[in-house]
Design a protein around this motif. Structure first.
Motif, PDB file in Angstrom:
ATOM      1  N   GLU A 318       0.748  -1.096  -0.069  1.00 29.72           N
ATOM      2  CA  GLU A 318      -0.016   0.086  -0.052  1.00 29.72           C
ATOM      3  C   GLU A 318       0.948   1.354  -0.164  1.00 29.72           C
ATOM      4  O   GLU A 318       0.665   2.171  -0.647  1.00 29.72           O
ATOM      5  N   VAL A 319       1.895   1.203   0.604  1.00 28.41           N
ATOM      6  CA  VAL A 319       3.014   2.355   0.696  1.00 28.41           C
ATOM      7  C   VAL A 319       3.690   2.525  -0.738  1.00 28.41           C
ATOM      8  O   VAL A 319       3.632   3.608  -1.291  1.00 28.41           O
ATOM      9  N   ALA A 320       4.148   1.530  -1.156  1.00 26.91           N
ATOM     10  CA  ALA A 320       4.650   1.594  -2.653  1.00 26.91           C
ATOM     11  C   ALA A 320       3.699   2.280  -3.788  1.00 26.91           C
ATOM     12  O   ALA A 320       4.134   2.891  -4.325  1.00 26.91           O
ATOM     13  N   TYR A 321       2.730   1.692  -3.710  1.00 23.42           N
ATOM     14  CA  TYR A 321       1.667   2.154  -4.931  1.00 23.42           C
ATOM     15  C   TYR A 321       1.219   3.440  -4.560  1.00 23.42           C
ATOM     16  O   TYR A 321       0.838   4.161  -5.444  1.00 23.42           O
ATOM     17  N   ALA A 322       1.230   3.943  -3.130  1.00 25.49           N
ATOM     18  CA  ALA A 322       0.869   5.449  -3.002  1.00 25.49           C
ATOM     19  C   ALA A 322       1.805   6.143  -3.485  1.00 25.49           C
ATOM     20  O   ALA A 322       1.640   7.402  -3.967  1.00 25.49           O
ATOM     21  N   LYS A 323       3.079   5.643  -3.208  1.00 25.06           N
ATOM     22  CA  LYS A 323       4.232   6.518  -3.650  1.00 25.06           C
ATOM     23  C   LYS A 323       4.204   6.651  -5.383  1.00 25.06           C
ATOM     24  O   LYS A 323       4.810   7.511  -5.993  1.00 25.06           O
TER      25      LYS A 323
END
Length: 338
Positions: A318-323
């Motif tokens: 979830e962090v990676a795709y938000a980035k």
């Protein structure tokens, strides 16, 4: 202009492999694993599209590790003969297979996932391979016993794979060389030559990724020892500027790299790392635009590609795709301001 892309790897789905690990264990076996790898590849492509990324990647979903995933289909490597060695100048230890005979590609390594990615996107497609110097630094050798010779043996196998990827419709073949930030003298002595051998004869876009590593503790601890200004690129960029490689991907966001060093890459496309993979803080679009603006005095806009600092495999999905969404939004901000 300012087309966005990623350095390479993305987190694997929790149903496919362990989460937030650089060397995760698969959760599936046999035919289910083979099918799961393809499903994860397609999912990664679609999630990059949803995030707004212009040049998408397979996300390295079918590989347990960016180096060893390629090695698995080569003759001359014994995965049952594992040794623990220090890699990246002994920065950290890893259990690795051993070279026991001549290196040859047994057949296609990444055809299945490259074909799946190509079939499921109309966007430009990048595919990453480990660079020869980095492979040499991530394996034990009991056959060649000479790093430059071993690097050229791997380069020949990489070249065969890269040509197959290009024939499948891959637009960009990128070679990942984090070792270029560690062995600077060797980069000039034989590293760039081995890299060029790996890319020999390719008509698609070629790239090399050089960074300060994944966002794991061994790397962040090492970076803390590098001082106020990280100038490793200063030693390698001139050699790369003279090379036949078309693009150079590098780390910028939250790095202590003097931004003017990218001016040494005149004539190359520069993939500017605008996303910090060593932090779970999601950048704002303005953060991304600020990094782009800092690079523009040294790289023409038509040659600047906003990117991630490195791979994101050990990061929470979830962090990676938000980035990635922030990367795309920030690039759009920068375009509108031009």
């Amino acid at each position: 202009m300012l087309e966005t892309t990623i350095a390479g790897s993305l987190p694997k789905p929790s149903w496919l492999a362990e989460s937030e690990k650089l060397w995760p264990a698969w959760k599936l076996e046999g035919a289910a694993l083979a099918a799961g790898k393809i499903d994860a590849t397609i999912l990664a492509v679609k999630k990059q599209e949803d995030a707004g990324i212009d040049i998408v990647s397979d996300g390295e979903q079918a590989r347990i590790h960016f180096v060893h995933g390629f090695l698995a289909n080569l003759d001359g490597i014994d995965f049952n003969r594992r040794q623990t060695i220090g890699i990246r100048a002994d920065r950290y230890k890893a259990e690795v297979p051993t070279v026991t005979g001549p290196i040859h590609r047994k057949g296609s390594v990444h055809r299945a996932e490259a074909s799946a990615a190509r079939a499921h996107t109309r966007r430009k497609l990048k595919f990453t391979l480990p660079g020869p110097m980095t492979i040499v630094d991530t394996i034990a050798d009991e056959h060649y016993r000479d790093r430059p010779t071993l690097a050229h043996a791997f380069a020949a196998a990489l070249n065969e794979e890269a040509h197959e990827l290009a024939s499948l419709g891959v637009d960009v073949v990128q070679f990942d060389e984090p070792a270029f930030n560690v062995y600077m003298r060797e980069v000039k002595d034989w590293g760039v030559a081995a890299l060029e051998r790996a890319a020999e004869g390719l008509t698609c876009t070629t790239a090399v990724h050089i960074c300060y590593g994944y966002g794991i503790k061994a790397n962040t601890d090492w970076k803390a020892t590098l001082g106020e200004h990280w100038r490793q690129y200063e030693e390698t960029f001139p050699a790369l500027a003279r090379s036949r490689i078309g693009q150079v991907s590098l780390e910028c966001r939250n790095a202590r790299v003097p931004i003017e060093l990218i001016g040494l890459l005149k004539g190359k496309d520069v993939l500017v790392g605008c996303i910090d993979v060593a932090s779970n803080v999601v950048e704002t679009p303005e953060d991304v635009a600020q990094t782009i603006r800092a690079a523009l005095p040294y790289v023409p806009p038509e040659r600047l590609f906003p990117c991630t600092n490195c791979g994101m495999a050990p990061m929470a999905a979830e962090v990676a795709y938000a980035k990635l969404a922030a990367l795309a939004a920030g690039a759009e901000l920068a375009r509108k301001a031009m």
